[in-house]
Scaffold this motif. Structure first.
Motif, PDB file in Angstrom:
ATOM      1  N   CYS A 161      33.427  42.043  47.228  1.00  0.00           N
ATOM      2  CA  CYS A 161      34.590  41.394  46.628  1.00  0.00           C
ATOM      3  C   CYS A 161      34.281  39.921  46.450  1.00  0.00           C
ATOM      4  N   GLY A 163      36.276  37.692  45.493  1.00  0.00           N
ATOM      5  CA  GLY A 163      37.438  36.918  45.945  1.00  0.00           C
ATOM      6  C   GLY A 163      37.378  36.662  47.442  1.00  0.00           C
ATOM      7  N   CYS A 164      37.113  37.708  48.215  1.00  0.00           N
ATOM      8  CA  CYS A 164      37.076  37.595  49.670  1.00  0.00           C
ATOM      9  C   CYS A 164      35.696  37.184  50.163  1.00  0.00           C
ATOM     10  N   CYS A 179      39.947  45.071  44.788  1.00  0.00           N
ATOM     11  CA  CYS A 179      40.015  44.860  46.229  1.00  0.00           C
ATOM     12  C   CYS A 179      41.448  45.058  46.709  1.00  0.00           C
ATOM     13  N   CYS A 182      42.837  41.320  47.849  1.00  0.00           N
ATOM     14  CA  CYS A 182      43.091  40.188  46.946  1.00  0.00           C
ATOM     15  C   CYS A 182      43.186  40.581  45.481  1.00  0.00           C
ATOM     16  N   SER A 184      40.844  41.283  43.383  1.00  0.00           N
ATOM     17  CA  SER A 184      39.685  40.987  42.537  1.00  0.00           C
ATOM     18  C   SER A 184      38.973  42.285  42.172  1.00  0.00           C
TER      19      SER A 184
END
Ligand code: ZN
Ligand code: ZN
Length: 824
Positions: A161, A163-164, A179, A182, A184
């Motif tokens: 991910c 984002g994370c 995800c 988040c 993404s």
């Protein structure tokens, strides 16, 4: 002498459980002279809530174990907890509670619920996989695999991910590929990972000849391993002035003249080499798009085929033809070589692809009964074997020789070889997670990757860690954990921060149960000889591949290391069915149809709920949970309670045999036979039906003289024993109330006399004019008119009557029919 009482499970169930536990009734001793029986249920995850699925698995499994115990076996029936895993880590992130605390609290709650189930758990053998005394040995096992080259580290794709900034487990990726945390879009990214070489055992894992497993599960493992036999053939191309070869695997080398295109997986290293500048933009866009798709999506047969032409060509080494190279996402890098020859006439996926992109389809195999036809008119690929056509010098080769002939040709020419491939890939065991067993490896600048010496195990997982908001593993930021010294040079080293897949813990727990407190070894040889393999394994069919395959792999690998003496972990396997919600749908929180067993246990007691689970339907079929039907089982319990207590209240017993008491004795023998055979074969529902039928007869005769015979009482005592595995509390209580000492669960299973399981009969002698002409077995209950008809219509008797007139028929009940005829 007892007084009439009302059946009240609340008064008796807890009392007996406490008594059994205090007496250590269910501990399987290591030194029993009895033959062993290892009865195992799958290691539960401590979610903190024992749900209907657990009850449906555990209650019948327990009844089976109790049945085996009464049949003379030293039964070991352990229980424990598969205590590592994502939910504890998520609870830690969202509620700020320590994963260890959360897990141990859940285990406490589940232990109570497991006790309420009334099973003969051997609590002295409990294992908890997240405690150092257990995972020390998971780490030790990892080192044994590592030492022998069966554990290795390499780059492998993971769900990433952006984002994370972390990897995700498959269950954290939503079906739309985003995800769960988040939103993404999750991509596939190559990172350093640990794998176990399960593929070394692919061939042996296909052999199920020594175990009794459900056919469906065997088939699933076969498909998962996916053995295919065929040939590797090397196509080639001129790349930057050099001849470079690219191998493809095919199960149908006989179709090679039909290869009208060639496909690479989008990730294939050749994609860059072979793509021409005018196709680069389109190819790059396609590669990027494929990265965002899961393998399951890519392999779906529903999905319309997509792909792009690279502008490049490879040479077919047999025909010498130039073949255009495409990339398409239905070809995966992990399977075979990540490249295929496209033979649209004889492969369905290739056919669809060629149709979509207007690629020529050339017939090169023709079945014996087919006339020549234009492939442009075909509606599907023709995948069966046949005579080779349009194949140059191979034309006319019959189906029976085609594949072998092509393989020997490519081997002679040095352009390929015979090959067996497997769909199975090595087992990726590293998780970029906190709540798991740390992988016992350190990295030293000077010595690289160094295994932690065995005497330094366990590598302890810290309890207090700082979680990152994105869910990234906190271990790599724990200075006390990560910083260590190199076992070789004593210099600074860093620990591996990845933890092990929880499937590692569950791949060997059944070994540890045999020797749970050994702190010198994972297990002793003696314990293995005594208890292993598992005789009966009972659990969900959803574990048909991963867990059940990994456990088999572990046992085979450990056998080859000299640690085990057997080849298969689970000799017999049974999968229970699924309990559906009252609406006939799978129980789920979102549907709101989840039924918790606890409320029903409060209302009816454990025994009724246990028996209802077993009465619902065939154990492997599951069924729909209907609260109303619990009432039926509850009434049976009450009626049974009533007839037993009443019978003993009456006191005096008549030992004289009568026709009625003999009938009861037959019923008793018949019932033993039915219940014995049913329980042996997991037919709990029909076993209970037999007991209910027997109970109905006894209740009906409750106020008749026969109810005061010894035979009637004996029938009730037998019923208690036959019901004991399924309803352990009520039977124990009544066993004691009726004057027996010692636990009913320690009694021997009742035996039966085969002769008494059949209906009573006698030999009816048939005479004509006083001479015996025939003998026939008839039911004891036969009436005079039935006996006369039977004799008159008997063909042998009839032949002696012939044309004579029958004067009269004499019947002596239970003995003979004499037909008197007039001699003409
Ligand atoms: Zn995310
Ligand atoms: Zn070093």
């Amino acid at each position: 002498m007892i007084t009439r009482t009302k059946y009240n499970p609340k008064e008796i169930e807890g009392k007996w459980r406490t008594s059994w536990e205090a007496a250590g009734l269910y501990h399987a001793p290591d030194n029993s002279p009895k033959p062993k029986f290892y009865n195992l249920v799958m290691l539960p995850y401590p979610s903190g809530d024992l749900h209907m699925g657990h009850w449906y698995n555990f209650a019948p499994a327990d009844a089976y174990g109790r049945f085996m115990r009464m049949n003379g076996f030293n039964v070991m029936q352990p229980i424990g907890f598969d205590a590592f895993g994502l939910p504890a880590e998520n609870a830690a992130i969202s509620h700020g509670v320590q994963a260890r605390t959360w897990t141990l609290q859940n285990i406490d709650a589940m232990r109570q619920q497991l006790r309420v189930l009334g099973a003969q758990w051997d609590w002295e053998r409990e294992i908890i996989s997240c405690l150092p005394e257990y995972y020390k040995w998971s780490q030790w096992l990892f080192l044994q695999f590592y030492k022998r080259g069966l554990a290795y580290r390499t780059k492998a794709p993971a769900n990433w991910c952006p984002g994370c900034n972390t990897t995700l487990a498959n269950e954290q990726v939503l079906p739309d590929g985003t995800c769960e945390r988040c939103g993404s879009v999750v991509i596939r990214k190559e990172i350093d990972q640990w794998l176990l070489r399960i593929t070394n055992y692919a061939e042996e894992l296909l052999n199920f000849s020594h175990i009794e497993w459900p056919d469906k599960t065997v088939t699933m493992q076969h498909n998962w391993i996916g053995r295919s036999e065929g040939a590797e053939i090397r196509f080639w191309a001129e790349i930057a002035g050099h001849r470079e070869e690219i191998p493809v695997f095919t199960t149908r080398p006989d179709t090679i003249y039909g290869a009208t295109f060639f496909v690479l997986a989008p990730e294939h290293p050749w994609v860059e080499k072979i793509t021409t500048p005018d196709h680069k933009a389109e190819v790059d866009a396609y590669v990027d798009q494929a990265r965002h798709m899961s393998e399951i999506e890519r392999m779906s047969t529903e999905k319309e085929k997509t792909g792009v032409f690279t502008g490049g060509y490879v040479t077919n080494p047999v025909s010498g033809e130039q073949v255009p190279v495409w990339i398409a996402d239905y070809v995966l890098m992990g399977y075979g070589s990540g490249a295929i020859m496209g033979v649209p006439a004889h492969d369905e996926r290739d056919f669809e692809f060629a149709r979509k992109f207007g690629i020529p389809i050339r017939e090169v195999i023709r079945a014996a009964d087919e006339a020549p036809s234009d492939p442009a008119t075909w509606t599907e690929a023709r995948e069966s074997l046949g005579v080779m056509v349009n194949s140059g010098p191979f034309d006319g080769t019959p189906a029976s020789e085609a594949i072998a002939k092509m393989i020997s040709y490519i081997e002679e020419q040095g352009i390929g070889k015979h090959m067996v491939t497997y769909r199975l890939r090595d087992w990726l065991i590293s998780r970029q997670r906190y709540w798991g067993a740390p992988i016992p490896i350190v990295y030293c600048e000077q010595h690289g990757m160094v295994p932690v010496p065995e005497e330094q195990l366990p590598v302890l997982l810290p309890d207090n860690v700082q979680f990152k908001p994105g869910g990234e593993s906190p271990l790599r930021y724990e200075a006390d954990f990560v910083n260590t010294t190199c076992p070789i040079c004593g210099g600074h080293a860093t620990r591996e921060a990845d933890t092990m897949d929880t499937f590692i813990c569950s791949s060997w727990y059944f070994l540890r149960y045999a020797d749970p407190h050994n702190d010198e070894q994972a297990w002793s040889e003696e314990a293995m000889q005594r208890w292993l393999p598992v005789d009966q394994y009972i659990g969900g069919a959803e574990h048909a591949v991963m867990h059940l395959l990994y456990a088999r792999f572990f046992v085979k690998a450990l056998r080859d290391m000299g640690y085990l003496h057997f080849d298969e972990p689970f000799t017999r396997l049974f999968h229970q069915g699924i309990v559906l919600g009252p609406d006939g749908q799978k129980m789920s929180k979102s549907r709101g149809n989840v039924v918790a067993p606890d409320n029903f246990v409060r209302k009816y007691g454990t025994d009724t709920v246990r028996c209802y689970m077993m009465f619902m339907g065939p154990f492997d079929a599951g069924g729909t949970f209907k609260a109303d039907n619990l009432e039926g089982v509850w009434r049976f319990m009450n009626r049974f309670w009533g007839v037993v207590t009443d019978s003993w209240v009456e006191g005096k017993v008549n030992t004289q045999e009568t026709a009625e008491s003999k009938a009861i004795e037959r019923l008793r023998n018949k019932t033993i036979k039915r219940v014995t055979e049913d329980l042996r074969n997991f037919r709990f529902n029909t076993a209970l039906a037999a007991l209910m039928e027997c109970n109905n007869v006894l209740v009906k005769q409750q106020n008749e003289p026969v109810a005061r015979t010894a035979a009637y009482r004996k029938a009730l005592e037998t019923m208690l024993q036959l019901l004991a595995p399924m309803a352990p509390h009520i039977t124990e209580e009544l066993w004691h109330q009726t004057g027996h000492t010692g636990s009913i669960h320690l009694t021997d299973w009742p035996s039966y006399d085969e002769a008494l399981t059949h209906d009573e009969t006698f030999t009816l002698v048939m005479q004509v004019n006083g001479k015996v002409r025939e003998r026939v077995e008839v039911p004891a209950t036969i009436s005079e008119s039935e006996a006369r008809m039977l004799a008159l219509n008997n063909p042998r008797v009839a032949s002696f009557i012939g044309e004579h007139t029958v004067q009269k028929v004499i019947y002596i009940p239970g003995k003979l029919v004499n037909i008197v005829v007039r001699n003409s």
